[in-house]
Write a protein that holds these residues in place. Structure first.
Motif, mmCIF file in Angstrom:
data_model
loop_
_atom_site.group_PDB
_atom_site.id
_atom_site.type_symbol
_atom_site.label_atom_id
_atom_site.label_comp_id
_atom_site.label_asym_id
_atom_site.label_seq_id
_atom_site.Cartn_x
_atom_site.Cartn_y
_atom_site.Cartn_z
ATOM 1 N N ARG A 94 1.169 -0.792 -0.258
ATOM 2 C CA ARG A 94 0.352 0.080 -0.297
ATOM 3 C C ARG A 94 0.832 1.521 -0.005
ATOM 4 O O ARG A 94 0.814 2.264 -0.680
ATOM 5 C CB ARG A 94 -0.974 -0.002 1.387
ATOM 6 C CG ARG A 94 -1.942 -0.817 0.711
ATOM 7 C CD ARG A 94 -2.902 -0.552 0.215
ATOM 8 N NE ARG A 94 -3.978 -2.038 0.273
ATOM 9 C CZ ARG A 94 -5.539 -1.654 -0.186
ATOM 10 N NH1 ARG A 94 -5.609 -0.685 -1.350
ATOM 11 N NH2 ARG A 94 -6.221 -2.547 -0.189
ATOM 12 N N GLU A 99 1.736 3.956 -3.210
ATOM 13 C CA GLU A 99 1.007 5.279 -2.323
ATOM 14 C C GLU A 99 -0.138 5.711 -4.022
ATOM 15 O O GLU A 99 1.420 6.317 -4.113
ATOM 16 C CB GLU A 99 0.829 5.705 -1.479
ATOM 17 C CG GLU A 99 -0.124 6.718 -0.740
ATOM 18 C CD GLU A 99 1.136 7.661 0.560
ATOM 19 O OE1 GLU A 99 -0.184 8.171 1.367
ATOM 20 O OE2 GLU A 99 1.989 6.945 0.092
ATOM 21 N N GLY A 100 -0.796 5.948 -4.251
ATOM 22 C CA GLY A 100 -1.404 7.168 -4.867
ATOM 23 C C GLY A 100 -1.837 6.235 -6.009
ATOM 24 O O GLY A 100 -2.291 7.351 -6.590
ATOM 25 N N THR A 101 -1.683 5.532 -6.348
ATOM 26 C CA THR A 101 -2.029 3.951 -7.577
ATOM 27 C C THR A 101 -3.250 4.324 -7.637
ATOM 28 O O THR A 101 -4.196 3.829 -8.813
ATOM 29 C CB THR A 101 -1.218 3.726 -7.610
ATOM 30 O OG1 THR A 101 -1.530 2.599 -6.362
ATOM 31 C CG2 THR A 101 0.305 4.037 -8.032
ATOM 32 N N ASN A 102 -4.516 4.610 -6.003
ATOM 33 C CA ASN A 102 -6.093 4.481 -6.216
ATOM 34 C C ASN A 102 -6.188 2.954 -6.772
ATOM 35 O O ASN A 102 -6.793 2.360 -7.913
ATOM 36 C CB ASN A 102 -6.593 5.332 -7.972
ATOM 37 C CG ASN A 102 -7.987 5.119 -7.391
ATOM 38 O OD1 ASN A 102 -8.339 5.034 -6.297
ATOM 39 N ND2 ASN A 102 -8.548 6.131 -7.941
ATOM 40 N N SER A 114 -7.394 -0.375 -5.690
ATOM 41 C CA SER A 114 -8.457 -1.724 -5.531
ATOM 42 C C SER A 114 -9.026 -2.809 -5.735
ATOM 43 O O SER A 114 -7.993 -3.396 -6.438
ATOM 44 C CB SER A 114 -9.594 -0.906 -6.543
ATOM 45 O OG SER A 114 -10.842 -0.487 -5.508
ATOM 46 N N THR A 140 -5.956 -0.686 -10.847
ATOM 47 C CA THR A 140 -6.547 0.524 -10.080
ATOM 48 C C THR A 140 -7.415 1.035 -10.946
ATOM 49 O O THR A 140 -8.188 1.097 -12.204
ATOM 50 C CB THR A 140 -4.488 1.272 -11.153
ATOM 51 O OG1 THR A 140 -4.676 1.104 -12.108
ATOM 52 C CG2 THR A 140 -3.914 0.567 -9.947
ATOM 53 N N ILE A 141 -7.704 3.046 -10.661
ATOM 54 C CA ILE A 141 -9.205 3.221 -10.750
ATOM 55 C C ILE A 141 -8.583 4.090 -11.951
ATOM 56 O O ILE A 141 -7.679 4.965 -11.423
ATOM 57 C CB ILE A 141 -9.997 3.319 -9.890
ATOM 58 C CG1 ILE A 141 -10.458 1.972 -9.077
ATOM 59 C CG2 ILE A 141 -10.976 3.914 -9.989
ATOM 60 C CD1 ILE A 141 -11.700 2.312 -7.976
#
Length: 274
Positions: A90, A94-97, A99, A248-249
């Motif tokens: 995580r 971080e910052g990659t969205n 899910s 990723t979103i």
């Protein structure tokens, strides 16, 4: 303009089949990761392609760590994972969205060679399993079984099956296994090793048990909990994990369509069967 002869035009159409003579391009969904999640996803990919021939789904293995890493790095569309995304991962992404969507549940069975099971070792406590993997118990006779050295099979550090197993048995998903004799990768490799031995123990997805590879019951106080479907569904069996797809979103439309297929009636029937 010079026109192609009809036979050359036909050959040109064949060579550009995936693009199509009309100029339409075939879309591709790239998936990789956990070998536990691989079987249902592979079958679902075939069914999905039959209904959506314009979408090609490529599924590869590699382990949960590979699936999570490549999905987070956007090298693939969907990563298969049989464990949770770690806090380290995580932080790394971080910052990659990033899910996850759970598509099913599975148990990690404590699996042994059929010869050991038939010799009377049908259950073990978590403390006994821990002692085997730490090297304190090295012969089946110490547990009331035959006088055979235990072949202890471990998995690669990136494997989701190992993370879940070690978390329950040792209380640390990154625990070392000082008693391990072999470190293997996929469920297929470990299943084969257990089948070929007459004294092995390993950690396997429930789906990989068979007549030569037996799942042990886990003794919990006065009760023994078998790795049965009923105990897995109820959550009674202690080594249970979720099976997920990581991405990723925003997710591209074709990958979202496949994910929705997996969560639908046909997709879930495949997951349950596999």
């Amino acid at each position: 303009m010079k026109h192609l002869p009809i036979n050359l035009l036909w050959l040109s159409c064949l060579l550009t089949f995936f693009a199509g003579c009309s100029g339409t391009k075939q879309e591709t969904i790239q998936i990789a990761g956990s070998t536990t999640v691989l079987p249902p996803v592979s079958i679902a990919a075939e069914r999905f392609h039959q209904s959506n021939p314009e979408i090609r789904v490529i599924v590869n293995a590699g382990g949960s760590g590979v699936g999570i890493n490549q999905a987070a790095s956007k090298k693939i569309d969907l990563g298969m994972a049989s464990r949770e995304i770690s806090s380290k991962e995580r932080h790394q992404f971080e910052g990659t969205n990033l899910s996850t969507t759970t598509i099913g549940y599975d148990a990690v069975a404590v699996a042994v060679s059929s010869e050991i099971y038939e010799a009377g070792i049908k259950e073990l406590s978590l403390a006994q399993i821990r002692a085997i993997y730490s090297g304190e118990i090295s012969n089946w006779s110490q547990l009331g079984g035959p006088n055979l050295d235990i072949l202890v099979l471990d998995k690669e550090a990136s494997r989701g099956t190992r993370h879940v197993f070690m978390d329950i048995v040792f209380g640390d998903e990154y625990a070392k296994a000082a008693g391990a004799d072999l470190v293997l990768g996929s469920n297929n490799e470990e299943q084969t090793a257990i089948q070929q031995s007459d004294a092995a123990i390993g950690m396997l997805s429930h789906a990989w048990l068979n007549k030569e590879v037996k799942g042990l019951g886990i003794r919990m106080g006065e009760e023994t909990v078998e790795p049965s479907i009923e105990n897995i569904v109820s959550g009674k069996y202690p080594i249970v994990r979720s099976l997920s797809l990581v991405y990723t979103i925003p997710l591209k439309p074709e990958a979202l369509e496949f994910l929705n297929f997996l969560l639908g009636t046909e997709g879930q029937s495949i997951v349950q069967k596999e």
